[in-house]
Design a protein around this motif. Structure first.
Motif, PDB file in Angstrom:
ATOM      1  N   THR A 126      53.739 -45.398  41.862  1.00 33.57           N
ATOM      2  CA  THR A 126      54.341 -46.258  42.921  1.00 33.57           C
ATOM      3  C   THR A 126      55.582 -45.668  43.729  1.00 33.57           C
ATOM      4  O   THR A 126      56.252 -45.085  42.955  1.00 33.57           O
ATOM      5  CB  THR A 126      54.679 -47.540  42.463  1.00 33.57           C
ATOM      6  OG1 THR A 126      53.751 -48.267  41.613  1.00 33.57           O
ATOM      7  CG2 THR A 126      55.357 -48.406  43.514  1.00 33.57           C
ATOM      8  N   ASP A 129      57.066 -49.381  48.809  1.00 35.26           N
ATOM      9  CA  ASP A 129      55.916 -50.177  48.812  1.00 35.26           C
ATOM     10  C   ASP A 129      54.259 -49.620  48.851  1.00 35.26           C
ATOM     11  O   ASP A 129      53.343 -50.162  48.581  1.00 35.26           O
ATOM     12  CB  ASP A 129      55.931 -50.873  50.283  1.00 35.26           C
ATOM     13  CG  ASP A 129      57.199 -51.741  50.301  1.00 35.26           C
ATOM     14  OD1 ASP A 129      57.616 -52.036  49.465  1.00 35.26           O
ATOM     15  OD2 ASP A 129      57.724 -51.805  51.649  1.00 35.26           O
ATOM     16  N   ARG A 131      51.284 -48.097  46.779  1.00 36.50           N
ATOM     17  CA  ARG A 131      50.716 -48.098  45.389  1.00 36.50           C
ATOM     18  C   ARG A 131      49.383 -47.148  45.601  1.00 36.50           C
ATOM     19  O   ARG A 131      48.507 -47.213  46.029  1.00 36.50           O
ATOM     20  CB  ARG A 131      50.249 -49.334  45.204  1.00 36.50           C
ATOM     21  CG  ARG A 131      51.445 -50.432  44.902  1.00 36.50           C
ATOM     22  CD  ARG A 131      50.717 -51.827  44.730  1.00 36.50           C
ATOM     23  NE  ARG A 131      50.113 -52.138  43.694  1.00 36.50           N
ATOM     24  CZ  ARG A 131      49.064 -53.009  43.273  1.00 36.50           C
ATOM     25  NH1 ARG A 131      49.263 -54.159  44.297  1.00 36.50           N
ATOM     26  NH2 ARG A 131      48.613 -53.168  42.299  1.00 36.50           N
ATOM     27  N   ASP A 147      45.755 -51.443  47.839  1.00 33.42           N
ATOM     28  CA  ASP A 147      46.192 -52.390  48.817  1.00 33.42           C
ATOM     29  C   ASP A 147      46.776 -53.312  48.167  1.00 33.42           C
ATOM     30  O   ASP A 147      46.879 -53.494  46.776  1.00 33.42           O
ATOM     31  CB  ASP A 147      45.334 -52.689  49.836  1.00 33.42           C
ATOM     32  CG  ASP A 147      44.153 -53.658  49.268  1.00 33.42           C
ATOM     33  OD1 ASP A 147      44.107 -53.825  48.133  1.00 33.42           O
ATOM     34  OD2 ASP A 147      43.019 -53.772  49.747  1.00 33.42           O
ATOM     35  N   ASP A 148      47.466 -54.479  48.967  1.00 37.68           N
ATOM     36  CA  ASP A 148      48.177 -55.510  48.421  1.00 37.68           C
ATOM     37  C   ASP A 148      47.302 -56.472  47.589  1.00 37.68           C
ATOM     38  O   ASP A 148      47.700 -57.465  46.944  1.00 37.68           O
ATOM     39  CB  ASP A 148      49.070 -56.181  49.487  1.00 37.68           C
ATOM     40  CG  ASP A 148      48.144 -56.600  50.775  1.00 37.68           C
ATOM     41  OD1 ASP A 148      46.866 -56.366  50.872  1.00 37.68           O
ATOM     42  OD2 ASP A 148      48.569 -57.226  51.628  1.00 37.68           O
ATOM     43  N   LYS A 149      45.975 -56.209  47.856  1.00 42.58           N
ATOM     44  CA  LYS A 149      45.044 -57.239  47.159  1.00 42.58           C
ATOM     45  C   LYS A 149      44.490 -56.678  45.857  1.00 42.58           C
ATOM     46  O   LYS A 149      43.594 -57.256  45.143  1.00 42.58           O
ATOM     47  CB  LYS A 149      43.908 -57.598  47.728  1.00 42.58           C
ATOM     48  CG  LYS A 149      44.445 -58.369  49.143  1.00 42.58           C
ATOM     49  CD  LYS A 149      42.946 -58.881  49.987  1.00 42.58           C
ATOM     50  CE  LYS A 149      43.434 -59.461  51.464  1.00 42.58           C
ATOM     51  NZ  LYS A 149      42.242 -60.031  52.314  1.00 42.58           N
ATOM     52  N   GLY A 150      45.057 -55.278  45.443  1.00 39.99           N
ATOM     53  CA  GLY A 150      44.495 -54.693  44.298  1.00 39.99           C
ATOM     54  C   GLY A 150      43.185 -53.998  44.713  1.00 39.99           C
ATOM     55  O   GLY A 150      42.768 -53.268  43.619  1.00 39.99           O
ATOM     56  N   GLU A 152      40.983 -50.804  45.557  1.00 41.26           N
ATOM     57  CA  GLU A 152      41.263 -49.332  45.623  1.00 41.26           C
ATOM     58  C   GLU A 152      40.320 -48.817  46.798  1.00 41.26           C
ATOM     59  O   GLU A 152      39.240 -49.013  46.758  1.00 41.26           O
ATOM     60  CB  GLU A 152      40.928 -48.830  44.384  1.00 41.26           C
ATOM     61  CG  GLU A 152      41.808 -49.216  43.062  1.00 41.26           C
ATOM     62  CD  GLU A 152      41.120 -48.873  41.635  1.00 41.26           C
ATOM     63  OE1 GLU A 152      40.263 -47.815  41.788  1.00 41.26           O
ATOM     64  OE2 GLU A 152      41.820 -49.253  40.736  1.00 41.26           O
TER      65      GLU A 152
END
Length: 234
Positions: A126, A129, A131, A147-150, A152
């Motif tokens: 990380t 912001d 990831r 992304d922000d929803k996990g 890949e």
């Protein structure tokens, strides 16, 4: 004056000798003609008949019929030979199992290597912001953006040494010429480099042109300065 008559060249040839008839040949011809009606064998000379088989001692018609039978038998034997070879097992051998006669056997194609996300957990990294993550499996590696929803997204994948482990050491996101550019520093040991990914409709894709500009940058600020020098980076 007396004119000489033309001479025919053929008249100068000696007269033809008429051959004397052969009594033996005439006797054989008469006997052969008689046997067509009496169906009695012709008595041939002992020297000429010494090598003949008794089968052909009959009439010429019987000889022709016999030859036809022999030819027909040969054709039938040749046509039946493949069947006998495939249906009659050789002496002393055991019959093959039913599986040996299957006709639906196909060569199995080479197995495709399993996806890395199915056999190895993600090693997260990380940076603010951003990831990211990496997977190392034997001689392969994969670099991912989360992304922000996990979910890949694969950024890079390729081969490596079995003893090497790829890691992510830095990352930054910048605007360049109206596009978003994700710069990621990764490698193993002291062999680290920057790669640039430009965002498109299907996500971030590697930009070889920008990667050649920033690959040996000292840090994220150096990356931003190099991008600014080639465009209008914000």
């Amino acid at each position: 004056m007396i004119n000489s008559m033309p001479t025919d060249p053929l008249m100068n040839l000696p007269p033809d000798r008429i051959p004397e008839p052969s009594q033996a040949r005439m006797s054989e011809t008469v006997a052969a003609a008689q046997q067509l009606f009496t169906r009695k064998p012709v008595k041939a000379d002992s020297k000429r008949s010494a090598g003949r088989r008794q089968f052909f001692a009959g009439s010429w018609m019987e000889a022709i019929l016999g030859a036809g039978l022999v030819t027909a038998a040969g054709i039938i034997a040749i046509s039946l030979a493949p069947t006998l070879l495939t249906t009659v097992p050789p002496p002393g051998s055991e019959p093959l199992p039913a599986e040996a006669f299957r006709t639906d056997m196909r060569q199995t194609p080479g197995m495709r290597p399993a996806d890395l996300d199915m056999i190895a957990p993600l090693e997260p990294a990380t940076f603010g912001d951003l990831r990211l993550g990496v997977r190392n499996v034997d001689d392969r590696f994969g670099l991912y953006l989360v992304d922000d929803k996990g979910i890949e997204k694969t950024l890079l994948s390729g081969n490596k040494g079995t003893q090497d482990a790829i890691s992510v050491t830095d990352a930054m996101l910048a605007d360049w010429n109206g596009e978003q550019v994700l710069s990621v520093r990764s490698g193993f040991g002291d062999l680290q480099r920057w790669d640039a990914f430009v965002k498109g409709q299907s996500g971030f894709a590697l930009s070889p042109a920008l990667s050649r500009i920033i690959w040996d940058a000292a840090d994220a600020q150096d990356v931003q300065d190099r991008l600014a020098a080639t465009g209008t980076a914000d």
